[in-house]
Scaffold this active site. Structure first.
Site, PDB file in Angstrom:
ATOM      1  N   SER A 108       1.185   6.447  -0.535  1.00 32.10           N
ATOM      2  CA  SER A 108       1.896   7.044   0.598  1.00 32.10           C
ATOM      3  C   SER A 108       2.804   5.995   1.233  1.00 32.10           C
ATOM      4  O   SER A 108       2.588   4.789   1.080  1.00 32.10           O
ATOM      5  CB  SER A 108       0.859   7.542   1.592  1.00 32.10           C
ATOM      6  OG  SER A 108       1.205   7.214   2.900  1.00 32.10           O
ATOM      7  N   SER A 109       3.802   6.473   1.981  1.00 30.02           N
ATOM      8  CA  SER A 109       4.765   5.545   2.578  1.00 30.02           C
ATOM      9  C   SER A 109       4.132   4.653   3.650  1.00 30.02           C
ATOM     10  O   SER A 109       4.763   3.686   4.079  1.00 30.02           O
ATOM     11  CB  SER A 109       5.947   6.317   3.172  1.00 30.02           C
ATOM     12  OG  SER A 109       5.504   7.294   4.084  1.00 30.02           O
ATOM     13  N   CYS A 110       2.891   4.936   4.060  1.00 25.75           N
ATOM     14  CA  CYS A 110       2.258   4.082   5.079  1.00 25.75           C
ATOM     15  C   CYS A 110       1.836   2.732   4.515  1.00 25.75           C
ATOM     16  O   CYS A 110       1.361   1.876   5.264  1.00 25.75           O
ATOM     17  CB  CYS A 110       1.086   4.787   5.734  1.00 25.75           C
ATOM     18  SG  CYS A 110      -0.292   5.002   4.624  1.00 25.75           S
ATOM     19  N   TYR A 137      -6.607   2.997   5.268  1.00 23.71           N
ATOM     20  CA  TYR A 137      -6.081   3.816   4.178  1.00 23.71           C
ATOM     21  C   TYR A 137      -4.983   3.061   3.428  1.00 23.71           C
ATOM     22  O   TYR A 137      -4.962   3.006   2.203  1.00 23.71           O
ATOM     23  CB  TYR A 137      -5.521   5.113   4.783  1.00 23.71           C
ATOM     24  CG  TYR A 137      -4.838   6.027   3.810  1.00 23.71           C
ATOM     25  CD1 TYR A 137      -5.575   6.911   3.030  1.00 23.71           C
ATOM     26  CD2 TYR A 137      -3.446   6.020   3.673  1.00 23.71           C
ATOM     27  CE1 TYR A 137      -4.945   7.766   2.134  1.00 23.71           C
ATOM     28  CE2 TYR A 137      -2.818   6.870   2.784  1.00 23.71           C
ATOM     29  CZ  TYR A 137      -3.564   7.737   2.019  1.00 23.71           C
ATOM     30  OH  TYR A 137      -2.938   8.580   1.132  1.00 23.71           O
ATOM     31  N   LYS A 141      -4.715   1.839  -0.548  1.00 21.61           N
ATOM     32  CA  LYS A 141      -3.622   2.284  -1.423  1.00 21.61           C
ATOM     33  C   LYS A 141      -2.848   1.093  -2.002  1.00 21.61           C
ATOM     34  O   LYS A 141      -2.406   1.131  -3.159  1.00 21.61           O
ATOM     35  CB  LYS A 141      -2.687   3.235  -0.668  1.00 21.61           C
ATOM     36  CG  LYS A 141      -3.316   4.589  -0.381  1.00 21.61           C
ATOM     37  CD  LYS A 141      -3.554   5.350  -1.676  1.00 21.61           C
ATOM     38  CE  LYS A 141      -4.158   6.718  -1.458  1.00 21.61           C
ATOM     39  NZ  LYS A 141      -4.403   7.435  -2.731  1.00 21.61           N
ATOM     40  N   HIS A 180      -2.679  16.582   9.183  1.00 15.54           N
ATOM     41  CA  HIS A 180      -1.375  15.978   9.466  1.00 15.54           C
ATOM     42  C   HIS A 180      -0.598  16.870  10.436  1.00 15.54           C
ATOM     43  O   HIS A 180      -1.025  17.975  10.755  1.00 15.54           O
ATOM     44  CB  HIS A 180      -0.587  15.794   8.165  1.00 15.54           C
ATOM     45  CG  HIS A 180      -1.092  14.668   7.339  1.00 15.54           C
ATOM     46  ND1 HIS A 180      -1.852  14.846   6.209  1.00 15.54           N
ATOM     47  CD2 HIS A 180      -0.965  13.322   7.487  1.00 15.54           C
ATOM     48  CE1 HIS A 180      -2.164  13.670   5.691  1.00 15.54           C
ATOM     49  NE2 HIS A 180      -1.647  12.723   6.442  1.00 15.54           N
TER      50      HIS A 180
HETATM   51  P1  GDP Z   1       1.423   9.782  10.343  1.00 14.93           P
HETATM   52  O1  GDP Z   1       2.705   9.862   9.606  1.00 14.93           O
HETATM   53  O2  GDP Z   1       0.391   8.980   9.638  1.00 14.93           O
HETATM   54  O3  GDP Z   1       1.623   9.332  11.760  1.00 14.93           O
HETATM   55  O4  GDP Z   1       0.810  11.250  10.282  1.00 14.93           O
HETATM   56  P2  GDP Z   1       0.668  12.582  11.149  1.00 14.93           P
HETATM   57  O5  GDP Z   1       1.248  13.680  10.347  1.00 14.93           O
HETATM   58  O6  GDP Z   1      -0.768  12.738  11.537  1.00 14.93           O
HETATM   59  O7  GDP Z   1       1.486  12.396  12.525  1.00 14.93           O
HETATM   60  C1  GDP Z   1       2.877  12.285  12.596  1.00 14.93           C
HETATM   61  C2  GDP Z   1       3.346  12.295  14.023  1.00 14.93           C
HETATM   62  O8  GDP Z   1       3.206  13.618  14.572  1.00 14.93           O
HETATM   63  C3  GDP Z   1       2.598  11.374  14.993  1.00 14.93           C
HETATM   64  O9  GDP Z   1       3.551  10.767  15.864  1.00 14.93           O
HETATM   65  C4  GDP Z   1       1.718  12.349  15.772  1.00 14.93           C
HETATM   66  O10 GDP Z   1       1.388  11.864  17.077  1.00 14.93           O
HETATM   67  C5  GDP Z   1       2.617  13.569  15.856  1.00 14.93           C
HETATM   68  N1  GDP Z   1       1.924  14.844  16.117  1.00 14.93           N
HETATM   69  C6  GDP Z   1       2.305  15.791  17.026  1.00 14.93           C
HETATM   70  N2  GDP Z   1       1.468  16.834  17.024  1.00 14.93           N
HETATM   71  C7  GDP Z   1       0.528  16.574  16.072  1.00 14.93           C
HETATM   72  C8  GDP Z   1      -0.611  17.297  15.595  1.00 14.93           C
HETATM   73  O11 GDP Z   1      -0.948  18.388  16.024  1.00 14.93           O
HETATM   74  N3  GDP Z   1      -1.324  16.713  14.581  1.00 14.93           N
HETATM   75  C9  GDP Z   1      -0.972  15.498  14.046  1.00 14.93           C
HETATM   76  N4  GDP Z   1      -1.696  14.981  13.036  1.00 14.93           N
HETATM   77  N5  GDP Z   1       0.084  14.775  14.496  1.00 14.93           N
HETATM   78  C10 GDP Z   1       0.826  15.318  15.493  1.00 14.93           C
END
Ligand code: GDP
Length: 312
Positions: A108-110, A137, A141, A180
């Site tokens: 993943s890009s992280c 994580y 990876k 996510h």
């Molecule tokens: P990330 O790319 O590892 O940060 O994965 P996420 O998909 O969990 O989160 C992406 C961004 O979306 C972060 O800035 C979160 O704070 C924001 N976000 C907003 N609403 C939500 C939600 O309901 N669920 C999650 N997982 N992230 C949210």
């Protein structure tokens, strides 16, 4: 690769694995092997080696992983690091010992540094510190992609790795807290519409940017890489442009049909400010993404309604 080759897709019940199985079958591969967790426990080395002994797959796509959104990652760093290290060590080393010809490992890009120059090139890897919310994580990876790289260079085997941007689509996990952003938001907006709520919350400031790729686009890319890519260096697979979480939430409102106001919950983390991938190497293979974000969100919402995921 021959269309009758035995290809093991590890993680076929997950979003990515199921997408890869569909893409392999569309392309005419007739011998795709899958095993449920009850049949082969990928965390258990003996179980994995027994499977390789008995089934002798010729190629492996390693899509099995413990995955989750920002909240799951930051609260379960132990499980994200340990389980992913175990799964990938067992499958990658098992494949090495059992003469698997081609293996593709997904990350993943992280894995890239929190403040990597954008768009992020593959050679940004390990140039500075990671985003803390998903460090466990990401470290697992990185270990997996390096193991593939070393096997490629030291043993001359076609073990490769691909790093996609944030993914979404059918088969995603719609858990309210641990998913996510796309499935998490979709669930909350859907419930708000059903219950005629005044407002919905969006985690974080909404100002960070994310690049989203539909799983079917990724899966087509995975098949192409398995067939054609033979370099030790990992390869990025992204959509090519990103949106702010605020922009995503506006698109989501339109898709779900919720028209109330959005409230930012800044007690929840933002995570990394931006992680747009430079996918020029991938584009040079002839692959390109075909599903724009809005279409992909529509399809995903349709799938979620059909599957009844919001009733769980
Ligand atoms: P990330 O790319 O590892 O940060 O994965 P996420 O998909 O969990 O989160 C992406 C961004 O979306 C972060 O800035 C979160 O704070 C924001 N976000 C907003 N609403 C939500 C939600 O309901 N669920 C999650 N997982 N992230 C949210």
């Amino acid at each position: 690769m021959d269309k009758a080759d035995r290809i093991f897709v590890a993680g076929h019940r997950g979003m990515v694995g199921s997408g890869v199985v569909r893409a392999l079958e569309r392309r005419g591969y007739s011998n795709v092997l899958t095993r449920s967790r009850e049949e082969v426990d990928l965390i258990d080395q003996q179980s994995v080696h027994r499977f390789f002994d008995n089934e002798r797959p010729q190629h492996v796509v390693l899509a099995a992983a413990k995955v989750g959104g920002i909240h799951a990652n930051r609260t379960q760093q132990v499980e994200f690091m340990y389980e992913n290290l175990m799964i990938q060590n067992n499958v990658i080393y098992g494949a090495l010992q059992h003469e698997v010809e081609r293996l593709l490992f997904l990350g993943s890009s992280c894995i890239y540094p929190k403040h990597a120059p954008q768009p992020i090139r593959e050679d940004s890897l390990l140039t500075s510190s990671l985003e803390p919310t998903n460090e466990g994580y990401a470290l697992a990876k990185i270990a997996g992609l390096k193991l593939c790289e070393f096997i490629h260079r030291q043993k001359g085997r076609r073990f490769i790795s691909a790093m996609p941007c944030n993914l979404y689509g059918s088969g995603d996990n719609f858990h309210p807290e641990f998913s996510h952003v796309i499935p998490g938001m979709m669930r909350r907006f859907h419930q708000a519409k059903q219950e005629n709520r005044d407002a919905v919350t969006v985690w974080g400031t909404g100002q960070v940017r994310r690049e989203f790729l539909h799983v079917d686009d990724l899966a087509e890319g995975v098949v192409r890489l398995l067939e054609t890519y033979d370099e030790s260096e990992t390869i990025n697979v992204g959509y090519g442009s990103d949106v702010t979480i605020q922009e995503l939430s506006e698109l989501m409102k339109a898709v779900v049909g919720f028209d109330g106001p959005l409230v930012n919950d800044t007690s929840m983390p933002d995570g990394t400010p931006r992680k747009l991938l430079d996918s020029s190497k991938m584009l040079a293979t002839g692959w390109e993404p075909k599903i724009p974000l809005e279409d992909g969100l529509q399809r995903t919402y349709q799938w979620a309604l059909e599957q009844g995921v919001f009733r769980d």
